[in-house]
Design a protein around this motif. Structure first.
Motif, PDB file in Angstrom:
ATOM      1  N   LYS A 254       3.826  34.484  37.957  1.00 31.49           N
ATOM      2  CA  LYS A 254       4.742  34.793  39.061  1.00 31.49           C
ATOM      3  C   LYS A 254       4.000  35.522  40.166  1.00 31.49           C
ATOM      4  CE  LYS A 254       8.927  37.516  40.070  1.00 31.49           C
ATOM      5  NZ  LYS A 254       8.370  38.581  40.917  1.00 31.49           N
ATOM      6  N   GLU A 255       3.195  36.504  39.787  1.00 29.98           N
ATOM      7  CA  GLU A 255       2.486  37.317  40.769  1.00 29.98           C
ATOM      8  C   GLU A 255       1.377  36.533  41.457  1.00 29.98           C
ATOM      9  OE1 GLU A 255       3.690  41.325  38.276  1.00 29.98           O
ATOM     10  OE2 GLU A 255       1.661  40.541  38.120  1.00 29.98           O
ATOM     11  N   ILE A 256       0.725  35.624  40.746  1.00 27.13           N
ATOM     12  CA  ILE A 256      -0.276  34.764  41.374  1.00 27.13           C
ATOM     13  C   ILE A 256       0.385  33.894  42.451  1.00 27.13           C
ATOM     14  CG2 ILE A 256      -1.787  32.764  40.992  1.00 27.13           C
ATOM     15  CD1 ILE A 256      -2.493  33.977  38.257  1.00 27.13           C
ATOM     16  N   LEU A 257       1.552  33.355  42.117  1.00 28.68           N
ATOM     17  CA  LEU A 257       2.223  32.433  43.043  1.00 28.68           C
ATOM     18  C   LEU A 257       2.842  33.151  44.242  1.00 28.68           C
ATOM     19  CD1 LEU A 257       3.869  29.974  40.492  1.00 28.68           C
ATOM     20  CD2 LEU A 257       1.792  29.633  41.845  1.00 28.68           C
ATOM     21  N   GLU A 258       2.903  34.473  44.219  1.00 27.19           N
ATOM     22  CA  GLU A 258       3.426  35.243  45.353  1.00 27.19           C
ATOM     23  C   GLU A 258       2.349  35.548  46.403  1.00 27.19           C
ATOM     24  OE1 GLU A 258       4.882  38.782  43.537  1.00 27.19           O
ATOM     25  OE2 GLU A 258       6.738  37.886  42.823  1.00 27.19           O
ATOM     26  N   GLN A 259       1.109  35.130  46.157  1.00 30.68           N
ATOM     27  CA  GLN A 259      -0.008  35.689  46.904  1.00 30.68           C
ATOM     28  C   GLN A 259      -0.080  35.290  48.370  1.00 30.68           C
ATOM     29  OE1 GLN A 259      -3.457  36.856  43.788  1.00 30.68           O
ATOM     30  NE2 GLN A 259      -3.043  34.673  43.881  1.00 30.68           N
ATOM     31  N   ALA A 260       0.508  34.183  48.758  1.00 34.57           N
ATOM     32  CA  ALA A 260       0.509  33.836  50.186  1.00 34.57           C
ATOM     33  C   ALA A 260       1.324  34.856  50.976  1.00 34.57           C
ATOM     34  CB  ALA A 260       1.068  32.425  50.389  1.00 34.57           C
ATOM     35  N   ASP A 261       2.515  35.186  50.463  1.00 32.99           N
ATOM     36  CA  ASP A 261       3.344  36.191  51.134  1.00 32.99           C
ATOM     37  C   ASP A 261       2.715  37.577  51.041  1.00 32.99           C
ATOM     38  OD1 ASP A 261       5.240  34.334  51.899  1.00 32.99           O
ATOM     39  OD2 ASP A 261       6.461  34.626  50.111  1.00 32.99           O
ATOM     40  N   VAL A 262       2.100  37.870  49.908  1.00 31.53           N
ATOM     41  CA  VAL A 262       1.442  39.163  49.732  1.00 31.53           C
ATOM     42  C   VAL A 262       0.320  39.332  50.750  1.00 31.53           C
ATOM     43  CG1 VAL A 262      -0.060  40.498  48.192  1.00 31.53           C
ATOM     44  CG2 VAL A 262       2.049  39.483  47.314  1.00 31.53           C
ATOM     45  N   ILE A 387       3.323  43.885  37.606  1.00 29.00           N
ATOM     46  CA  ILE A 387       3.620  44.233  36.220  1.00 29.00           C
ATOM     47  C   ILE A 387       2.552  43.700  35.269  1.00 29.00           C
ATOM     48  CG2 ILE A 387       5.353  44.130  34.390  1.00 29.00           C
ATOM     49  CD1 ILE A 387       6.100  45.717  36.962  1.00 29.00           C
ATOM     50  N   GLY A 388       2.027  42.509  35.536  1.00 27.16           N
ATOM     51  CA  GLY A 388       0.945  41.991  34.709  1.00 27.16           C
ATOM     52  C   GLY A 388      -0.217  42.974  34.695  1.00 27.16           C
ATOM     53  N   VAL A 389      -0.767  43.227  33.517  1.00 29.27           N
ATOM     54  CA  VAL A 389      -1.853  44.205  33.406  1.00 29.27           C
ATOM     55  C   VAL A 389      -3.070  43.763  34.208  1.00 29.27           C
ATOM     56  CG1 VAL A 389      -3.516  45.199  31.778  1.00 29.27           C
ATOM     57  CG2 VAL A 389      -1.078  45.225  31.240  1.00 29.27           C
ATOM     58  N   ALA A 390      -3.388  42.488  34.189  1.00 27.76           N
ATOM     59  CA  ALA A 390      -4.522  41.977  34.968  1.00 27.76           C
ATOM     60  C   ALA A 390      -4.129  41.890  36.443  1.00 27.76           C
ATOM     61  CB  ALA A 390      -4.952  40.605  34.453  1.00 27.76           C
ATOM     62  N   ALA A 391      -4.859  42.587  37.292  1.00 30.32           N
ATOM     63  CA  ALA A 391      -4.548  42.606  38.726  1.00 30.32           C
ATOM     64  C   ALA A 391      -4.808  41.242  39.350  1.00 30.32           C
ATOM     65  CB  ALA A 391      -5.388  43.669  39.424  1.00 30.32           C
ATOM     66  N   THR A 392      -3.863  40.752  40.108  1.00 28.80           N
ATOM     67  CA  THR A 392      -4.025  39.483  40.821  1.00 28.80           C
ATOM     68  C   THR A 392      -3.610  39.662  42.290  1.00 28.80           C
ATOM     69  OG1 THR A 392      -1.824  38.811  40.008  1.00 28.80           O
ATOM     70  CG2 THR A 392      -3.762  37.995  38.801  1.00 28.80           C
ATOM     71  N   LYS A 393      -2.293  39.813  42.508  1.00 23.84           N
ATOM     72  CA  LYS A 393      -1.828  39.875  43.898  1.00 23.84           C
ATOM     73  C   LYS A 393      -2.294  41.143  44.602  1.00 23.84           C
ATOM     74  CE  LYS A 393       2.859  41.701  43.005  1.00 23.84           C
ATOM     75  NZ  LYS A 393       4.296  41.481  43.288  1.00 23.84           N
ATOM     76  N   LEU A 424      -1.390  28.818  50.181  1.00 26.41           N
ATOM     77  CA  LEU A 424      -0.273  28.020  49.671  1.00 26.41           C
ATOM     78  C   LEU A 424      -0.767  26.698  49.098  1.00 26.41           C
ATOM     79  CD1 LEU A 424       2.398  28.664  52.449  1.00 26.41           C
ATOM     80  CD2 LEU A 424       2.612  29.266  50.027  1.00 26.41           C
ATOM     81  N   ASP A 425      -1.716  26.071  49.748  1.00 26.74           N
ATOM     82  CA  ASP A 425      -2.270  24.819  49.231  1.00 26.74           C
ATOM     83  C   ASP A 425      -2.976  25.033  47.899  1.00 26.74           C
ATOM     84  OD1 ASP A 425      -3.180  21.969  49.469  1.00 26.74           O
ATOM     85  OD2 ASP A 425      -5.136  22.958  49.523  1.00 26.74           O
ATOM     86  N   LEU A 426      -3.733  26.120  47.790  1.00 25.17           N
ATOM     87  CA  LEU A 426      -4.456  26.413  46.545  1.00 25.17           C
ATOM     88  C   LEU A 426      -3.502  26.699  45.384  1.00 25.17           C
ATOM     89  CD1 LEU A 426      -7.264  28.636  48.066  1.00 25.17           C
ATOM     90  CD2 LEU A 426      -7.633  26.467  46.868  1.00 25.17           C
ATOM     91  N   LEU A 427      -2.260  27.060  45.697  1.00 21.85           N
ATOM     92  CA  LEU A 427      -1.272  27.358  44.666  1.00 21.85           C
ATOM     93  C   LEU A 427      -0.313  26.189  44.419  1.00 21.85           C
ATOM     94  CD1 LEU A 427      -0.402  31.004  45.774  1.00 21.85           C
ATOM     95  CD2 LEU A 427      -1.725  30.335  43.760  1.00 21.85           C
ATOM     96  N   SER A 428      -0.574  25.057  45.044  1.00 24.12           N
ATOM     97  CA  SER A 428       0.311  23.897  44.902  1.00 24.12           C
ATOM     98  C   SER A 428       0.291  23.367  43.468  1.00 24.12           C
ATOM     99  CB  SER A 428      -0.104  22.788  45.868  1.00 24.12           C
ATOM    100  OG  SER A 428      -1.386  22.286  45.505  1.00 24.12           O
ATOM    101  N   ARG A 429       1.312  22.608  43.114  1.00 21.69           N
ATOM    102  CA  ARG A 429       1.418  22.091  41.752  1.00 21.69           C
ATOM    103  C   ARG A 429       0.207  21.226  41.379  1.00 21.69           C
ATOM    104  NH1 ARG A 429       5.286  21.523  38.026  1.00 21.69           N
ATOM    105  NH2 ARG A 429       6.868  22.368  39.436  1.00 21.69           N
ATOM    106  N   SER A 430      -0.241  20.374  42.296  1.00 18.41           N
ATOM    107  CA  SER A 430      -1.372  19.489  41.979  1.00 18.41           C
ATOM    108  C   SER A 430      -2.637  20.305  41.716  1.00 18.41           C
ATOM    109  CB  SER A 430      -1.608  18.498  43.120  1.00 18.41           C
ATOM    110  OG  SER A 430      -1.908  19.178  44.332  1.00 18.41           O
ATOM    111  N   ARG A 431      -2.837  21.365  42.481  1.00 18.52           N
ATOM    112  CA  ARG A 431      -3.998  22.230  42.262  1.00 18.52           C
ATOM    113  C   ARG A 431      -3.907  22.919  40.898  1.00 18.52           C
ATOM    114  NH1 ARG A 431      -8.266  22.837  46.236  1.00 18.52           N
ATOM    115  NH2 ARG A 431      -7.402  22.370  48.280  1.00 18.52           N
TER     116      ARG A 431
END
Length: 582
Positions: A254-262, A387-393, A424-431
């Protein structure tokens, strides 16, 4: 690195404590326990294991109570056992405490108490607090006994204490986070506001040596050093749905997929605050960037970016900073980077730098954190709760702010809209589906090596950290030119080697050739496919912004590797989100 929560009021404490402690599980999850007041007695239920496991075994919802404290543990002193789980009680089970931090002088206190007949049930440093309150409660009332006991402690601590015949919770904060929640006919305390958001939006951020007494619908605060103090009640409005996992399997994805807005929120900083940072960076004679873990990698990225703008800044792992104190003076600027703002190593470094008269600027994600209060100026990442222990966003947010500072220092435009679109492209379903196929190839690997040059080396370091902390595959990163100075001896047939291609294309591809000649299986992360690649992960090449583009597929790869190998990426073993002990 534990989570604590307390409640007193007219509502059912059991459900509030259970929901709140689940929201703190990212701070530690090797054991859990609750202390409930019931008919003048304390009922303690605890064991080793995750919250749902222990709750299923003991049922934290009984007996019904309107006052209690709860704790989720990340072990520092003593093994992961039922006896070492919190809450801890005194000899007669009339007093119970929960504690986050480390009591440095616990052995001395324990010997003092044992000489007076106290007997201990655990191996922890924390248990001495309950017995110390008991000892002083012989001559003092409960509040004064707590006050005297807390005054004897050395180290870092956030403590909540209860007594069976007292309808109050007594607490203290020193170098470990503790926030008070204010309600109509109720009072709360917790390690952070995330635990309390379903119940209140009114908070008091306690400061060091703040001593608090919570009762139904009222509280009082004094400082053990400053005595009479006033602490402001701050309202923080957060849409609770935004911080829930929702339909996602894990918080991490969830947090990875929020990264464009972040990225966009982090980049959109107040112009005056950014200019103040830029002015101080240009003015400072010496600049040090300090952080730990992922935030240290952001510091390293910052040192490369500042160098490109003609400014020398030294990045230092926070726990090593004390070795550089002789270089610090009033002309030094410290830029501390921390998601939580409570990382003990970072705070220790900052406080030592302040003693040397250095100016402290910080980049943080948690408003009201200790680092924010220690700083002369700060920038908020605006990443939302992670919330995920591994930092992403939060890593993307840190990079966004550093890119913004770089653009101001170098007078080089950074196109926010273009970067967001590429994220956003890097987070697309095909990617994501393509990365899942790469993960299938690597899921049985024992070792993965990663190389890059310049900013791509920083990406290699962060990618290696993500892979090993949640998939438990040994992953190690090196500058491209350094791999042949020893480590290349470990390369065997089909050893996975991830190569990040940047501006020094010919050099890094030459390094990749060296690995392939020894049998390495080459995974290239680049804008162009090269003959040497066995697998190609396509990312845009866009100067300094490539730093962001290249890490995103690595976050997705680490996540997928963890899932394929049967591990929970949100709660990796032996780790906790906020490291609040030295």
């Amino acid at each position: 690195m534990c989570g604590i929560i307390g409640y007193v009021g007219e509502k059912e404490a059991n459900r509030i404590l259970l929901e709140g402690i689940k929201r703190l599980e990212y701070r530690g999850y090797d054991s859990v326990g609750v202390a409930l007041l019931n008919n003048g007695k304390i009922v303690i239920k605890k064991d080793a294991g995750k919250i749902d496991e222990v709750h299923k075994k003991f049922n934290f919802l009984e007996p019904k109570s309107k006052l209690g404290i709860c704790h989720t543990r990340w072990a520092t002193h003593g093994n992961v056992t039922k006896e070492n789980a919190h809450p801890h009680s005194d000899c007669n089970d009339k007093i119970a405490i929960v504690h986050n931090g480390i009591i440095e002088n616990y052995q001395e206190i324990k010997e003092y108490l044992e000489a007076r007949g106290h007997r201990f049930k655990s191996q922890t440093d924390s248990e001495v607090v309950a017995h110390l309150i008991e000892e002083f409660n012989k001559d003092l009332d409960f509040e004064d006994a707590c006050k005297k006991a807390f005054s004897m402690l050395q180290g870092s601590f956030a403590i909540l204490a209860v007594k069976g015949d007292e309808n109050k919770i007594v607490g203290i904060r020193k170098d470990s986070p503790l926030v008070i929640g204010v309600g109509e006919e109720e009072s709360y305390a917790a390690s952070d506001i995330y635990a309390l958001l379903p119940f209140t939006h009114n908070f008091i951020f306690l400061r060091n040596y703040d001593f608090v007494v919570l009762e139904k619908g009222k509280f009082k605060i004094e400082n053990l050093v400053e005595k009479n103090v006033e602490r402001e009640v701050e309202r923080i409005d957060v849409n609770i749905k935004e911080v829930e996992r929702g339909d996602f399997h894990h918080f991490m994805i969830k947090e990875i997929l929020e990264q464009a807005d972040v990225f966009e929120r982090a980049f959109d900083q107040n112009e005056n605050e950014i200019e103040r940072f830029v002015e101080e960076i240009r003015k400072a004679k010496k600049i040090f960037l300090i952080g730990a873990g992922t935030s240290y990698h952001a510091c390293l990225a910052g040192s490369y970016l500042f160098a490109k703008a003609g400014i020398f800044a030294k990045s230092i792992i926070a726990s090593e900073f004390s070795n550089f104190l002789d270089l610090i003076n009033e002309e030094t600027l410290i830029i501390a980077i921390s998601q939580s703002g409570e990382t003990a190593d970072v705070l220790d470094a900052v406080r030592k730098a302040k003693e040397k008269k250095a100016k402290i600027f910080s980049i943080i994600n948690v408003y009201g954190s200790s680092l924010m209060r220690e700083s002369d100026a700060w920038l908020l990442m605006n990443a939302g709760f992670e919330i995920g222990v591994a930092a992403t966003k939060t890593y993307i947010a840190e990079l966004a702010i550093l890119l913004l500072l770089y653009s101001k220092l170098s007078n080089k435009k950074v196109n926010k809209e273009e970067i967001k679109a590429k994220i956003l492209d890097l987070l697309s379903r095909s990617r994501r589906e393509y990365i899942e196929k790469v993960a299938e190839l690597l899921k049985e690997s024992q070792h993965i090596f990663l190389i890059g040059r310049g900013l791509e080396f920083v990406t290699a370091l962060e990618a290696a950290l993500k892979i090993k902390e949640i998939s438990y595959i040994h992953a190690e990163a090196f500058p491209g030119g350094e791999i042949k100075h020893g480590t290349i001896a470990l390369i065997e047939k089909n050893t996975p080697c991830i190569v990040f291609v940047g501006e020094e294309i010919e050099k890094i591809l030459s390094n990749a050739e060296e690995l392939k000649a020894r049998g390495g299986f080459i995974i290239g992360v680049s804008d162009k496919n090269e003959k040497i690649f066995d697998v190609w992960i396509k990312v845009p090449q866009d100067g300094e912004a490539t730093l962001i583009y290249q890490i995103i597929p690595m976050q997705l790869l680490a996540y997928r590797l963890a899932v394929l190998r049967g591990f929970d990426p949100d709660k990796p073993r032996n780790l906790a989100k906020s490291v609040t002990v030295l």
